[in-house]
Design a protein around this motif. Sequence first.
Motif, PDB file in Angstrom:
ATOM      1  N   TRP A 335       0.838  -1.350   0.022  1.00 22.86           N
ATOM      2  CA  TRP A 335      -0.023  -0.036   0.173  1.00 22.86           C
ATOM      3  C   TRP A 335       0.734   1.240   0.110  1.00 22.86           C
ATOM      4  O   TRP A 335       0.492   2.367  -0.683  1.00 22.86           O
ATOM      5  N   VAL A 336       1.906   1.366   0.667  1.00 22.85           N
ATOM      6  CA  VAL A 336       3.069   2.326   0.815  1.00 22.85           C
ATOM      7  C   VAL A 336       3.438   2.620  -0.565  1.00 22.85           C
ATOM      8  O   VAL A 336       3.379   4.001  -0.932  1.00 22.85           O
ATOM      9  N   TRP A 337       3.559   1.755  -1.359  1.00 20.24           N
ATOM     10  CA  TRP A 337       4.282   1.979  -2.591  1.00 20.24           C
ATOM     11  C   TRP A 337       3.120   2.380  -3.703  1.00 20.24           C
ATOM     12  O   TRP A 337       3.395   2.845  -4.594  1.00 20.24           O
ATOM     13  N   SER A 338       1.927   1.784  -3.378  1.00 22.01           N
ATOM     14  CA  SER A 338       0.730   2.120  -4.247  1.00 22.01           C
ATOM     15  C   SER A 338       0.682   3.909  -3.902  1.00 22.01           C
ATOM     16  O   SER A 338       0.445   4.451  -5.043  1.00 22.01           O
ATOM     17  N   VAL A 339       0.808   4.187  -2.704  1.00 27.15           N
ATOM     18  CA  VAL A 339       0.438   5.630  -2.435  1.00 27.15           C
ATOM     19  C   VAL A 339       1.555   6.460  -3.221  1.00 27.15           C
ATOM     20  O   VAL A 339       1.487   7.504  -3.750  1.00 27.15           O
ATOM     21  N   ALA A 340       2.814   5.932  -3.048  1.00 22.29           N
ATOM     22  CA  ALA A 340       3.860   6.605  -3.877  1.00 22.29           C
ATOM     23  C   ALA A 340       3.768   6.715  -5.196  1.00 22.29           C
ATOM     24  O   ALA A 340       3.957   7.736  -5.767  1.00 22.29           O
TER      25      ALA A 340
END
Length: 401
Positions: A335-340
């Motif tokens: 999810w963090v890399w999706s947000v990124a």
Amino acid sequence: NLLRIIIYFLINSVFITAIPTGLKFLEVLQNWDLQAFDLMMRSRSVLINEDPDPRLLLVTVGDADIAAQRRRGEYLKGTSVSDQTLNKVLEKLQQHQPRAIGLDIYRDFPAESANLQNRFQQTDNLVGVCKGSDATINTSGIEPPPEIPQSRLGFSDFVHDADGVVRRHLLFMNQEPTSPCPASYSLSLQLALRYLEAEGIKPKFTPTGDFQIGNVNFPLLKPRTGGYQGIDTNGGQILLNYRSSKRIAEQVSLTQLLSAPINPNAIKNKIILIGVTAKGDFPDYWATPYSTELDKQMSGVLVQAHMVSQILSAVLDGRPLLRSWNPFAEVMWIWVWSVAGGLLAWQMRHSWTRLLIFVVVGCGILYIFCFGLFIQGYWVPFVPSALALIATAAMTAISKE
């Protein structure tokens, strides 16, 4: 208006995170995840070159060693080392007091020489091998040397993935009722435990069912671990953290050992592994993360050496064992890399070229993070995270058009 954008952005990233997470769960991404695992293993060997393990010595049986025995008229009886030669090898090794000797050569028949029979029975630090049966793939297994008691046997079985690559280390297992191999510990674990016993270090199972040697916990694989989804984890399996060295240990050929003077310090208190590296007769080669090409595969005795070294290095040197995060942490990472990816697309405005460049750079940064964690002993999902980054960036960019 800003609040609506933030809410939309978060919902979008959560929705897209669910897609690669679901694909991962359904095993769609497993092969790619394993390829990423192999790439990190190879990348690490380029950047970090560990020294050979000084606690090991390999005695290799190559094609030339087999041919030399035949020229001397010795009867091999379907194996790579004759009774006469094996007796001489064990005698010479024992003179210099090795801590353990692993005979990684199948001998499912009795020794014809009385000298070898006695040596098998009386050499307390000698560990022989057998192979377990597997009814699921119709493998009957291989019996151990009949002279060696069960307490000094280890199984030689490797666990390989669907692509044939050995990425897992089988420490122990319950043999099938009809298996000709009675050993419940692997050869590598048997040898490592005998070495560590002299240091006063013993194995145990914790109240929670974890396997420990000394103070080191060995993270046994579950069916869903890292990039693995729904694998068979029968027995005690861990990830195999290959040593990053050009040579896993010092090596000497069978002929060299018998014909040349040997430095006693090369043998004293070491683990000696005797195994076949011949390619013409009795080939025993395996695909590893380092190479799957047939002519670059690793001999079985070298894989055994990596396994022994992994145990010793973890317990005595603090070298990290490979493990994975729990599923919730992995989902949060994706999810963090999706947000990124969404943030990148939001900042790029309407330039698809710049967005493409930044997404490629973002995936490169993601790989560096995953690789850094891999070096520290953590296998975290690269492929699902990269897909989440790319998909969220694309969706965000399209929604702004």
